[in-house]
Design a protein around this motif. Structure first.
Motif, PDB file in Angstrom:
ATOM      1  N   UNK A  90      -2.977  -8.705   7.898  1.00 42.84           N
ATOM      2  CA  UNK A  90      -2.328  -8.139   9.085  1.00 42.84           C
ATOM      3  C   UNK A  90      -0.939  -7.605   8.761  1.00 42.84           C
ATOM      4  N   UNK A  91      -0.711  -7.355   7.478  1.00 47.71           N
ATOM      5  CA  UNK A  91       0.637  -6.972   7.064  1.00 47.71           C
ATOM      6  C   UNK A  91       0.894  -5.483   7.260  1.00 47.71           C
ATOM      7  N   UNK A  92       2.156  -5.171   7.381  1.00 47.04           N
ATOM      8  CA  UNK A  92       2.604  -3.794   7.470  1.00 47.04           C
ATOM      9  C   UNK A  92       2.252  -3.080   6.144  1.00 47.04           C
ATOM     10  N   UNK A  93       1.522  -1.968   6.193  1.00 48.44           N
ATOM     11  CA  UNK A  93       1.130  -1.270   4.962  1.00 48.44           C
ATOM     12  C   UNK A  93       2.310  -0.961   4.034  1.00 48.44           C
ATOM     13  N   UNK A  94       3.476  -0.769   4.613  1.00 45.59           N
ATOM     14  CA  UNK A  94       4.670  -0.483   3.818  1.00 45.59           C
ATOM     15  C   UNK A  94       5.064  -1.714   2.973  1.00 45.59           C
ATOM     16  N   UNK A  95       4.939  -2.881   3.581  1.00 49.50           N
ATOM     17  CA  UNK A  95       5.224  -4.119   2.835  1.00 49.50           C
ATOM     18  C   UNK A  95       4.177  -4.340   1.742  1.00 49.50           C
ATOM     19  N   UNK A  96       2.937  -4.049   2.079  1.00 49.95           N
ATOM     20  CA  UNK A  96       1.859  -4.207   1.096  1.00 49.95           C
ATOM     21  C   UNK A  96       2.115  -3.270  -0.081  1.00 49.95           C
ATOM     22  N   UNK A  97       2.525  -2.055   0.240  1.00 46.48           N
ATOM     23  CA  UNK A  97       2.838  -1.094  -0.821  1.00 46.48           C
ATOM     24  C   UNK A  97       3.888  -1.684  -1.777  1.00 46.48           C
ATOM     25  N   UNK A  98       4.933  -2.247  -1.205  1.00 44.38           N
ATOM     26  CA  UNK A  98       6.019  -2.835  -2.007  1.00 44.38           C
ATOM     27  C   UNK A  98       5.520  -3.951  -2.918  1.00 44.38           C
ATOM     28  N   UNK A  99       4.618  -4.780  -2.388  1.00 48.07           N
ATOM     29  CA  UNK A  99       4.102  -5.898  -3.186  1.00 48.07           C
ATOM     30  C   UNK A  99       3.196  -5.406  -4.324  1.00 48.07           C
ATOM     31  N   UNK A 100       2.356  -4.417  -3.995  1.00 45.02           N
ATOM     32  CA  UNK A 100       1.467  -3.876  -5.033  1.00 45.02           C
ATOM     33  C   UNK A 100       2.311  -3.232  -6.135  1.00 45.02           C
ATOM     34  N   UNK A 101       3.319  -2.498  -5.718  1.00 45.13           N
ATOM     35  CA  UNK A 101       4.180  -1.809  -6.679  1.00 45.13           C
ATOM     36  C   UNK A 101       4.842  -2.822  -7.623  1.00 45.13           C
ATOM     37  N   UNK A 102       5.342  -3.895  -7.037  1.00 52.11           N
ATOM     38  CA  UNK A 102       6.002  -4.929  -7.813  1.00 52.11           C
ATOM     39  C   UNK A 102       5.028  -5.541  -8.833  1.00 52.11           C
ATOM     40  N   UNK A 103       3.799  -5.823  -8.400  1.00 60.84           N
ATOM     41  CA  UNK A 103       2.794  -6.371  -9.320  1.00 60.84           C
ATOM     42  C   UNK A 103       2.430  -5.366 -10.409  1.00 60.84           C
ATOM     43  N   UNK A 104       2.350  -4.101 -10.035  1.00 60.19           N
ATOM     44  CA  UNK A 104       2.024  -3.069 -11.026  1.00 60.19           C
ATOM     45  C   UNK A 104       3.098  -3.038 -12.119  1.00 60.19           C
ATOM     46  N   UNK A 105       4.362  -3.081 -11.688  1.00 67.28           N
ATOM     47  CA  UNK A 105       5.457  -3.027 -12.666  1.00 67.28           C
ATOM     48  C   UNK A 105       5.408  -4.232 -13.594  1.00 67.28           C
ATOM     49  N   UNK A 128     -10.994   0.571   5.623  1.00 67.10           N
ATOM     50  CA  UNK A 128      -9.629   0.589   6.157  1.00 67.10           C
ATOM     51  C   UNK A 128      -8.898  -0.758   6.063  1.00 67.10           C
ATOM     52  N   UNK A 129      -9.598  -1.850   5.703  1.00 67.32           N
ATOM     53  CA  UNK A 129      -8.887  -3.127   5.533  1.00 67.32           C
ATOM     54  C   UNK A 129      -8.286  -3.237   4.129  1.00 67.32           C
ATOM     55  N   UNK A 130      -8.654  -2.318   3.255  1.00 66.86           N
ATOM     56  CA  UNK A 130      -8.195  -2.386   1.862  1.00 66.86           C
ATOM     57  C   UNK A 130      -7.065  -1.401   1.578  1.00 66.86           C
ATOM     58  N   UNK A 131      -6.040  -1.870   0.908  1.00 70.89           N
ATOM     59  CA  UNK A 131      -5.011  -0.980   0.371  1.00 70.89           C
ATOM     60  C   UNK A 131      -5.701   0.005  -0.575  1.00 70.89           C
ATOM     61  N   UNK A 132      -5.253   1.267  -0.551  1.00 70.62           N
ATOM     62  CA  UNK A 132      -5.841   2.221  -1.506  1.00 70.62           C
ATOM     63  C   UNK A 132      -6.283   3.518  -0.873  1.00 70.62           C
ATOM     64  N   UNK A 133      -5.412   4.099  -0.009  1.00 71.64           N
ATOM     65  CA  UNK A 133      -5.654   5.488   0.375  1.00 71.64           C
ATOM     66  C   UNK A 133      -5.211   6.335  -0.817  1.00 71.64           C
ATOM     67  N   UNK A 134      -5.639   7.575  -0.852  1.00 71.57           N
ATOM     68  CA  UNK A 134      -5.197   8.436  -1.955  1.00 71.57           C
ATOM     69  C   UNK A 134      -3.680   8.616  -1.888  1.00 71.57           C
ATOM     70  N   UNK A 135      -3.134   8.722  -0.663  1.00 70.83           N
ATOM     71  CA  UNK A 135      -1.688   8.925  -0.507  1.00 70.83           C
ATOM     72  C   UNK A 135      -0.906   7.740  -1.083  1.00 70.83           C
ATOM     73  N   UNK A 136      -1.374   6.525  -0.805  1.00 70.67           N
ATOM     74  CA  UNK A 136      -0.680   5.339  -1.333  1.00 70.67           C
ATOM     75  C   UNK A 136      -0.704   5.330  -2.862  1.00 70.67           C
TER      76      UNK A 136
END
Ligand SMILES: [Zn+2]
Length: 256
Positions: A90-105, A128-136
């Protein structure tokens, strides 16, 4: 490898989707065979990955699984490892983006430390429940040089509930990559393609090409028109049969 070469197929994805159980000896054997038969390789990391888990130990285990898939993939001479990065919950996609980015780094640093040369390519996901649009994923590539999306066109169709299904959509996706990550990105593009069925929550299951509404032929046409190169894996339930259909159609489009 021998069978692929006989069939005239030129790429294979090593599916570590239920875990990485291959050792270095087998990986090296695969590498030699792939080179002998001129077959390129990519890797699919385990499904049990969620870089947005509420439990830190699950994030850490997810990263370990991706790294292990990358390590063995690199031994085998694979060029790119893909994975489904995270769930939004139920997280804000923007926060999820930040966490994924941090793990990627973090993972890239570890690969670098170990001298593992393989690309980390998060995949466009089917629901739509999964992170991973092309834009993201394109944004990840802009923020972290060296990261490129694995584009599963069938997933984009399923997650859009059937809307992403025209030549213009496919062209638009390739243009987005080109505009943001450079023309070079389309020269080494990791791609998945298959028939697919969707429901209200997106992807239900992969289907044989013959049974899908998804216009995979137009995807191939867009790939040819954009002069895309790289590695395309067919993820149909009838793997080599459908791979041969795609290969035949692609060769035909390419020669006209
Ligand atoms: Zn996948």
């Amino acid at each position: 490898m021998k069978r692929l070469a006989e069939l005239g197929l030129r790429h294979l994805e090593i599916e570590f989707v239920r875990g990485v159980k291959m050792g270095q000896d087998t990986a090296k054997e695969i590498r030699a065979l792939a080179e002998e038969h001129d077959i390129s390789l990519t890797v699919h990391a385990p499904y049990y990955v969620n870089l947005n888990s509420a439990e830190p130990q699950k994030i850490s285990a997810s990263k370990d699984r991706i790294i292990q898939a990358a390590r063995v993939g690199a031994w085998a001479g694979a060029t790119s490892v893909t994975f489904h990065a995270a769930y939004y919950h139920d997280d804000d996609p923007e926060e999820v983006y930040g966490r994924v980015k941090c793990s990627m780094e973090d993972m890239l640093e570890r690969l670098d430390d170990e001298g593992i040369a393989i690309r980390l390519s998060p995949e466009t996901t089917g629901g739509p429940s999964q992170f991973g649009t092309l834009e993201e994923l394109v944004r990840l590539g802009v923020d972290i040089p060296g990261v490129y999306p694995c584009v599963d066109f069938s997933h984009l169709f399923a997650r859009s509930l059937g809307e992403f299904n025209t030549y213009e959509h496919f062209q638009g996706a390739l243009q987005l990559i080109k505009d943001n990550l450079g023309a070079g990105a389309l020269q080494e593009q990791h791609i998945h393609l298959s028939g697919i069925e969707y429901g209200p929550k997106g992807e239900k299951r992969h289907l044989p090409l013959e049974e899908t509404e998804f216009r995979y032929g137009d995807v191939l046409k867009a790939l040819v028109d954009f002069d895309v190169a790289g590695w395309l894996t067919c993820e149909s339930p009838i793997l080599e049969e459908d791979a041969l259909i795609l290969q035949g159609l692609y060769d035909e489009l390419k020669s006209t």
